[in-house]
Design an enzyme around this catalytic site. Sequence first.
Site, PDB file in Angstrom:
ATOM      1  N   ASP A  48      -2.465   1.520   8.915  1.00 18.74           N
ATOM      2  CA  ASP A  48      -2.842   0.689   7.773  1.00 18.74           C
ATOM      3  C   ASP A  48      -4.251   1.039   7.290  1.00 18.74           C
ATOM      4  O   ASP A  48      -4.498   1.151   6.089  1.00 18.74           O
ATOM      5  CB  ASP A  48      -2.759  -0.790   8.166  1.00 18.74           C
ATOM      6  CG  ASP A  48      -2.924  -1.707   6.969  1.00 18.74           C
ATOM      7  OD1 ASP A  48      -2.113  -1.608   6.023  1.00 18.74           O
ATOM      8  OD2 ASP A  48      -3.871  -2.514   6.970  1.00 18.74           O
ATOM      9  N   GLU A  56      -5.725  -3.819  -6.357  1.00 16.81           N
ATOM     10  CA  GLU A  56      -6.983  -4.185  -5.710  1.00 16.81           C
ATOM     11  C   GLU A  56      -6.767  -4.636  -4.272  1.00 16.81           C
ATOM     12  O   GLU A  56      -7.560  -4.318  -3.377  1.00 16.81           O
ATOM     13  CB  GLU A  56      -7.667  -5.303  -6.509  1.00 16.81           C
ATOM     14  CG  GLU A  56      -9.016  -5.739  -5.975  1.00 16.81           C
ATOM     15  CD  GLU A  56     -10.061  -4.635  -6.071  1.00 16.81           C
ATOM     16  OE1 GLU A  56     -10.419  -4.062  -5.025  1.00 16.81           O
ATOM     17  OE2 GLU A  56     -10.506  -4.358  -7.190  1.00 16.81           O
ATOM     18  N   LYS A  80       0.808  -1.232   0.000  1.00 12.37           N
ATOM     19  CA  LYS A  80       0.000   0.000   0.000  1.00 12.37           C
ATOM     20  C   LYS A  80       0.837   1.275   0.000  1.00 12.37           C
ATOM     21  O   LYS A  80       0.298   2.372  -0.118  1.00 12.37           O
ATOM     22  CB  LYS A  80      -0.916   0.002   1.232  1.00 12.37           C
ATOM     23  CG  LYS A  80      -2.017  -1.020   1.192  1.00 12.37           C
ATOM     24  CD  LYS A  80      -2.846  -1.009   2.445  1.00 12.37           C
ATOM     25  CE  LYS A  80      -2.188  -1.775   3.572  1.00 12.37           C
ATOM     26  NZ  LYS A  80      -2.100  -3.222   3.349  1.00 12.37           N
ATOM     27  N   GLU A 136       0.560  -7.527   9.981  1.00 13.19           N
ATOM     28  CA  GLU A 136       1.880  -7.330   9.404  1.00 13.19           C
ATOM     29  C   GLU A 136       2.916  -7.894  10.380  1.00 13.19           C
ATOM     30  O   GLU A 136       2.616  -8.078  11.571  1.00 13.19           O
ATOM     31  CB  GLU A 136       2.146  -5.828   9.180  1.00 13.19           C
ATOM     32  CG  GLU A 136       1.184  -5.144   8.239  1.00 13.19           C
ATOM     33  CD  GLU A 136       1.406  -5.520   6.785  1.00 13.19           C
ATOM     34  OE1 GLU A 136       2.438  -6.147   6.474  1.00 13.19           O
ATOM     35  OE2 GLU A 136       0.534  -5.200   5.949  1.00 13.19           O
ATOM     36  N   LYS A 142      -5.690   2.821   3.734  1.00 13.59           N
ATOM     37  CA  LYS A 142      -6.744   2.229   2.903  1.00 13.59           C
ATOM     38  C   LYS A 142      -7.841   3.239   2.579  1.00 13.59           C
ATOM     39  O   LYS A 142      -8.280   3.330   1.425  1.00 13.59           O
ATOM     40  CB  LYS A 142      -7.335   0.995   3.609  1.00 13.59           C
ATOM     41  CG  LYS A 142      -6.358  -0.163   3.704  1.00 13.59           C
ATOM     42  CD  LYS A 142      -6.951  -1.342   4.466  1.00 13.59           C
ATOM     43  CE  LYS A 142      -5.965  -2.501   4.526  1.00 13.59           C
ATOM     44  NZ  LYS A 142      -6.499  -3.663   5.280  1.00 13.59           N
ATOM     45  N   VAL A 150      -6.791  -2.660  -0.575  1.00 12.64           N
ATOM     46  CA  VAL A 150      -7.964  -2.472   0.293  1.00 12.64           C
ATOM     47  C   VAL A 150      -8.824  -3.735   0.215  1.00 12.64           C
ATOM     48  O   VAL A 150      -9.315  -4.086  -0.856  1.00 12.64           O
ATOM     49  CB  VAL A 150      -8.803  -1.251  -0.138  1.00 12.64           C
ATOM     50  CG1 VAL A 150      -9.987  -1.061   0.814  1.00 12.64           C
ATOM     51  CG2 VAL A 150      -7.949   0.002  -0.196  1.00 12.64           C
ATOM     52  N   GLY A 200      -1.560 -15.076  10.472  1.00  9.92           N
ATOM     53  CA  GLY A 200      -1.204 -14.307   9.278  1.00  9.92           C
ATOM     54  C   GLY A 200      -2.083 -13.116   9.002  1.00  9.92           C
ATOM     55  O   GLY A 200      -2.082 -12.589   7.874  1.00  9.92           O
ATOM     56  N   LEU A 242     -11.283  -8.799  -1.935  1.00 10.28           N
ATOM     57  CA  LEU A 242     -12.611  -8.237  -2.210  1.00 10.28           C
ATOM     58  C   LEU A 242     -12.534  -7.215  -3.352  1.00 10.28           C
ATOM     59  O   LEU A 242     -11.579  -6.429  -3.421  1.00 10.28           O
ATOM     60  CB  LEU A 242     -13.165  -7.545  -0.957  1.00 10.28           C
ATOM     61  CG  LEU A 242     -13.478  -8.440   0.239  1.00 10.28           C
ATOM     62  CD1 LEU A 242     -13.924  -7.582   1.425  1.00 10.28           C
ATOM     63  CD2 LEU A 242     -14.551  -9.462  -0.115  1.00 10.28           C
ATOM     64  N   GLY A 278      -5.760 -12.368   5.237  1.00 15.03           N
ATOM     65  CA  GLY A 278      -5.339 -13.768   5.073  1.00 15.03           C
ATOM     66  C   GLY A 278      -4.566 -13.973   3.789  1.00 15.03           C
ATOM     67  O   GLY A 278      -4.827 -13.316   2.778  1.00 15.03           O
TER      68      GLY A 278
END
Length: 815
Positions: free
Chosen positions: A678, A606, A579, A667, A682, A609, A664, A613, A797
């Site tokens: 973070d 993609e 990001k 970070e 986003k 964020v 997981g 999704l 994930g």
Amino acid sequence: MKVLKFGGTSVGSAKNINKVIHILDNHSKEDAVICVVSAIGGITDKLLLAGKQAQNKDKNFLNTFNLIKDIHFEIINELIPNDGEKPISTYVENKLSELNSLLDGIYLINELSPKTSDKLVSFGESLSSYIIAETMKNRELSAYRKNSQELIITNSNFSKAEVNFGLTNANIKNYFKSLNQQITILPGFVANSTLGEQTTLGRGGSDFTAAIVAAALNVKQLEIWTDVSGMYTTNPKLVKQAYPIEKISYQEAMELSHFGAKVLYPPTVQPVLDLNIPIHIKNTLEPDAAGTIISDGELNTTSPVKGISNIGNIALLTLQGNGMVGIPGFSKRLFETLSQEKINIILITQASSEHSICLGIDEKDAESAKTAIDSAFENEIALHKIDPIIVETNLSIIALVGDNMKNHQGISGKMFSSLGKNNINIRAIAQGASEKNISAVIAEKDVKKALNTLHEQFFEIQTKQLNIFITGVGNVGERLVEQIQQQKKYLKENLKINLRVIGLSNSRTMIFDEDGINLKTWKEQLATGEKATLDGFFEKTKSLNLRNSIFVDVTANKDVANLYAKYLRESIGVVACNKIACSSDYKNYKLLKRLSLKYNAPYLFETNVGAGLPIIDTLNNLIVSGDKIISIQAVLSGSLNFVFNNYNDSNTFYDVVKQADAEGYTEPDPRIDLSGVDVARKILILARESGVEINLEDILNVPFLSESGLKSDTVDDFYQTLINDESHYQKLYASAKAKNCQLKYVAQFNEGKANVGLKEIPEGHPFYNLEGSDNIVMFYTERYPKQPMIIKGAGAGAEVTASGLFADIIRIGND
């Protein structure tokens, strides 16, 4: 009667000569055969080298002579190993003695005239034809060698003699009207002048010999045997998907040959072309292969483009100036100047404004061409009517060829758009009114990419090759590689996408394979790979110069993100879950967007964020369709949602954060997630994608961490603060529980402003029942003012993040 010609590679070794003899034996069982042979592969070049060395008083000519001698005797010994007397050896020894004497003479007078050069190079065909004929006799085959110099008569234009067809045709017809042997071996390339002097027929001379004989006897077909199975759709050494063309017209064959297809030299086949005698290109090493038939009969016209070819080592000369406009004679003087210097023009293009003329010539002639042209136009240059000639080198010409291109619209458009998409710059274009050939001058370094791009466009079943370079093969990266391996076959069969992983890198090592890394053993290969550097990975990706290249960043590294601009400027697409670039200074964000458009290099992120999704994609679709974002409300941190969904009064905040790390969701440095940075990045990205100019410092971030947690210096220190400050986090939980609320870390954007922070979400709110590590985004727009468009699902994930990266890659493939 049949006429077959075998080139130098076909007779380049004892093994290949045995194949030739087998082919001739089979053909002779059906009809009498005339076989024209070239010199043994590489011998003509060695003869010329020896001559030059002798002329220059270089005693290495003796070493070159001995090498020529060794090659011939090695072949003789392999062909007839048990012949005690070896009459072949005696003849060859005598001929080589003549050759040695000739070289000695050149050395003594240090002069190599065209006449002497013709005599020198004639030894190659003379020796090869004799060896082959005598070997066949030794094997009791009905074969006889006839010296072509007794049949083909020329003028005395040494090195490129012109044939006297009246005398030559009469000689050929008289000799072949009564034959006792089934197989006649003729040396190619060589002839005699009307004065009895030895001459040669120039480049492609053996083809010319075969064509002269075939035309004189009006045979049904001329067969040219070489080391490839016909004329290919393009150079098979550069394009692995290239395949032989079954049928092709004379004109198409000549165009392809002119532009680099080495199996045929156009001027030499004119005699058979005039009589419409078909030419069959066959492969000595694969005699059963179909090959290519060249004729003017009914041809397959399903594909308008028959082949793609190229010529390398091109120099582009540009004559330009305002003084050329409307003034006749410039072109004439330019062409005459080059003609006087015996410089061949390969390509010509002139702007309709008459302001410039571009010429493509052989690069070796560039310096002498510039000197001659600048001298010829010295006066105009001095008066500033025209500029000194501009010379560009390291160029190549690529050409689309096909008789039927003129009947299909859009061929040029397809050609140039596909090249443009792969950042292949076109320096000049030439297309005749007949539309049999569309040529473009490009950089030499781009030839392989250009040929592969065009071949994919015009000859492959709409299969698009994507070449992937992945940096970061940890948790997410490893899943991505696994998904690519699993879906590779499906993509090729169903989406017509040929996905190849060309480069892989972790923080220690990197590996590359231009043909695609074996994804079953990539871990073992990477373990022994070369030392990894970010710049080294970029330079290797750039130097491979493969079409449809995509760099995939599966790191959270700022230095990697800083390289995106370099990749995009090379027309290498970028797919990133990192990001940092998109949330960096707004100017850098816009720069990357501009570079993506300018260099036609996709830049997709993609997974910045919502992991896998389709949040950014949905937002972009809303914007491009004319909708306008009013506000955005979202839970965008899968890690924070996991933490607060699992934290309660019966466990500790430390344990839950550790669990999120183990699974997981966070970070490596959990402070990035828990500090809200973070999430701020986003919502910043979504705001920017909505069309708002905003930077990270403009976003209000209300932290929920304890003061000591915010001030912690290391990850270990931070975890210790979670233990020490457990009461702080229990108060947050207790406050929400007392109000029957759920704790959610919420990002909001409204009227150009954004904020992030921990919120107590009441029952009935869409965020209330958000489970596990799920994310949710609500877009309020002009079209969705009251009931928002909602996107909800797993937002963290390795598996889903990898799938989001994979989806971006496929999106590029489908464009």
